[in-house]
Design an enzyme around this catalytic site. Sequence first.
Site, PDB file in Angstrom:
ATOM      1  N   LEU A 143       3.805 -12.287   4.846  1.00 49.19           N
ATOM      2  CA  LEU A 143       4.007 -10.971   4.359  1.00 49.19           C
ATOM      3  C   LEU A 143       5.676 -10.647   4.751  1.00 49.19           C
ATOM      4  O   LEU A 143       5.879 -10.915   5.844  1.00 49.19           O
ATOM      5  CB  LEU A 143       3.254  -9.745   4.935  1.00 49.19           C
ATOM      6  CG  LEU A 143       1.809 -10.022   4.784  1.00 49.19           C
ATOM      7  CD1 LEU A 143       1.048  -9.267   5.813  1.00 49.19           C
ATOM      8  CD2 LEU A 143       1.504  -9.569   3.506  1.00 49.19           C
ATOM      9  N   GLU A 144       6.193 -10.049   3.982  1.00 42.31           N
ATOM     10  CA  GLU A 144       7.657  -9.689   4.188  1.00 42.31           C
ATOM     11  C   GLU A 144       7.788  -8.071   4.078  1.00 42.31           C
ATOM     12  O   GLU A 144       7.279  -7.638   3.190  1.00 42.31           O
ATOM     13  CB  GLU A 144       8.582 -10.304   3.196  1.00 42.31           C
ATOM     14  CG  GLU A 144       8.551 -11.645   3.053  1.00 42.31           C
ATOM     15  CD  GLU A 144       7.810 -12.419   1.980  1.00 42.31           C
ATOM     16  OE1 GLU A 144       7.304 -11.714   0.936  1.00 42.31           O
ATOM     17  OE2 GLU A 144       7.416 -13.603   2.125  1.00 42.31           O
ATOM     18  N   ALA A 187       4.776   2.421   1.615  1.00 40.65           N
ATOM     19  CA  ALA A 187       5.826   2.661   0.476  1.00 40.65           C
ATOM     20  C   ALA A 187       6.355   4.027   0.819  1.00 40.65           C
ATOM     21  O   ALA A 187       7.562   4.274   0.569  1.00 40.65           O
ATOM     22  CB  ALA A 187       5.211   2.358  -0.919  1.00 40.65           C
ATOM     23  N   ARG A 188       5.475   5.095   0.970  1.00 40.48           N
ATOM     24  CA  ARG A 188       5.794   6.582   1.072  1.00 40.48           C
ATOM     25  C   ARG A 188       6.621   6.835   2.426  1.00 40.48           C
ATOM     26  O   ARG A 188       7.269   7.756   2.533  1.00 40.48           O
ATOM     27  CB  ARG A 188       4.647   7.385   0.889  1.00 40.48           C
ATOM     28  CG  ARG A 188       4.068   7.432  -0.177  1.00 40.48           C
ATOM     29  CD  ARG A 188       2.812   8.078  -0.414  1.00 40.48           C
ATOM     30  NE  ARG A 188       2.039   7.707  -1.692  1.00 40.48           N
ATOM     31  CZ  ARG A 188       1.313   8.438  -2.260  1.00 40.48           C
ATOM     32  NH1 ARG A 188       1.006   9.665  -1.874  1.00 40.48           N
ATOM     33  NH2 ARG A 188       0.776   8.052  -3.496  1.00 40.48           N
ATOM     34  N   LYS A 232       0.651  -1.326   0.023  1.00 43.11           N
ATOM     35  CA  LYS A 232       0.141  -0.070  -0.034  1.00 43.11           C
ATOM     36  C   LYS A 232       0.847   1.252   0.010  1.00 43.11           C
ATOM     37  O   LYS A 232       2.025   1.191   0.364  1.00 43.11           O
ATOM     38  CB  LYS A 232      -0.860  -0.015   1.212  1.00 43.11           C
ATOM     39  CG  LYS A 232      -1.905  -0.984   1.242  1.00 43.11           C
ATOM     40  CD  LYS A 232      -3.108  -1.006   2.023  1.00 43.11           C
ATOM     41  CE  LYS A 232      -3.731   0.331   2.287  1.00 43.11           C
ATOM     42  NZ  LYS A 232      -5.035   0.367   1.346  1.00 43.11           N
ATOM     43  N   SER A 233       0.360   2.173  -0.783  1.00 45.55           N
ATOM     44  CA  SER A 233       1.395   3.488  -0.939  1.00 45.55           C
ATOM     45  C   SER A 233       1.507   4.053   0.591  1.00 45.55           C
ATOM     46  O   SER A 233       2.520   4.768   0.759  1.00 45.55           O
ATOM     47  CB  SER A 233       0.384   4.424  -1.714  1.00 45.55           C
ATOM     48  OG  SER A 233      -0.855   4.997  -1.269  1.00 45.55           O
ATOM     49  N   THR A 234       0.633   4.021   1.447  1.00 47.43           N
ATOM     50  CA  THR A 234       0.875   4.623   2.922  1.00 47.43           C
ATOM     51  C   THR A 234       2.231   4.256   3.420  1.00 47.43           C
ATOM     52  O   THR A 234       2.723   4.799   3.960  1.00 47.43           O
ATOM     53  CB  THR A 234      -0.294   4.374   3.787  1.00 47.43           C
ATOM     54  OG1 THR A 234      -1.486   4.960   3.278  1.00 47.43           O
ATOM     55  CG2 THR A 234       0.027   4.989   4.936  1.00 47.43           C
ATOM     56  N   TYR A 255      -0.701 -25.304  -7.949  1.00 47.11           N
ATOM     57  CA  TYR A 255       0.078 -25.451  -6.848  1.00 47.11           C
ATOM     58  C   TYR A 255      -0.191 -26.545  -5.919  1.00 47.11           C
ATOM     59  O   TYR A 255       0.542 -27.367  -5.555  1.00 47.11           O
ATOM     60  CB  TYR A 255       0.042 -24.050  -6.048  1.00 47.11           C
ATOM     61  CG  TYR A 255       1.137 -23.859  -4.885  1.00 47.11           C
ATOM     62  CD1 TYR A 255       2.448 -23.423  -5.277  1.00 47.11           C
ATOM     63  CD2 TYR A 255       1.017 -24.295  -3.625  1.00 47.11           C
ATOM     64  CE1 TYR A 255       3.335 -23.387  -4.272  1.00 47.11           C
ATOM     65  CE2 TYR A 255       2.016 -24.141  -2.686  1.00 47.11           C
ATOM     66  CZ  TYR A 255       3.257 -23.694  -2.913  1.00 47.11           C
ATOM     67  OH  TYR A 255       4.272 -23.536  -2.046  1.00 47.11           O
TER      68      TYR A 255
END
Length: 188
Positions: free
Chosen positions: A136-137, A115-116, A111-113, A170
């Site tokens: 999640l990493e 990433a920023r 999410k951009s929140t 898979y």
Amino acid sequence: MSIKSDRWIRRMAAQGMITPFEPGQVKQNAAGERIVSYGTSSYGYDVRCSDEFKVFTNINSTIVDPKHFDPKSFVDVKADACIIPPNSFALARTVEYFRVPRDVLVVCLGKSTYARCGIIVNVTPLEPEWEGHVTLEFSNTTPLPARIYAGEGVAQMLFYQSDEVCETSYRDRGGKYQGQTGVTLPRT
């Protein structure tokens, strides 16, 4: 192959593809405070982070080796938020459990929140017929500590449906991460 809309996502969720499922965008917690949103979006689903974290530590000075991974390289944390040290990373899992249909591939983007703020979310694609909680990493690329919030949105899942089912899924291959339910470390 085409990306799927919110209507398709709601229909597939009704068939058990995402559990628990939020049909809209949640932007506030029960106390009315703003949170990082989660739930159905126009062409995807924003997943939440659980309160289970594994924070990387260099206390044992071991080598990070995916073939011989030392679980002592992580400190387990169960909390409403997780602090990731500078230039380090943590693992977590989604609140949501996924059951991917045989004709669908799921790609995850941060999410951009986050990433920023220099926090990168990485998840490998969810292949056809993969099932489980998503590990999640989180990479903190900054020289400062970074906070991840449990129970809030952290990444967006994008669903791509093929015009035919895959030849080998898979599940057919007996994938090593099939059915994972917790934060899962590397396996060979």
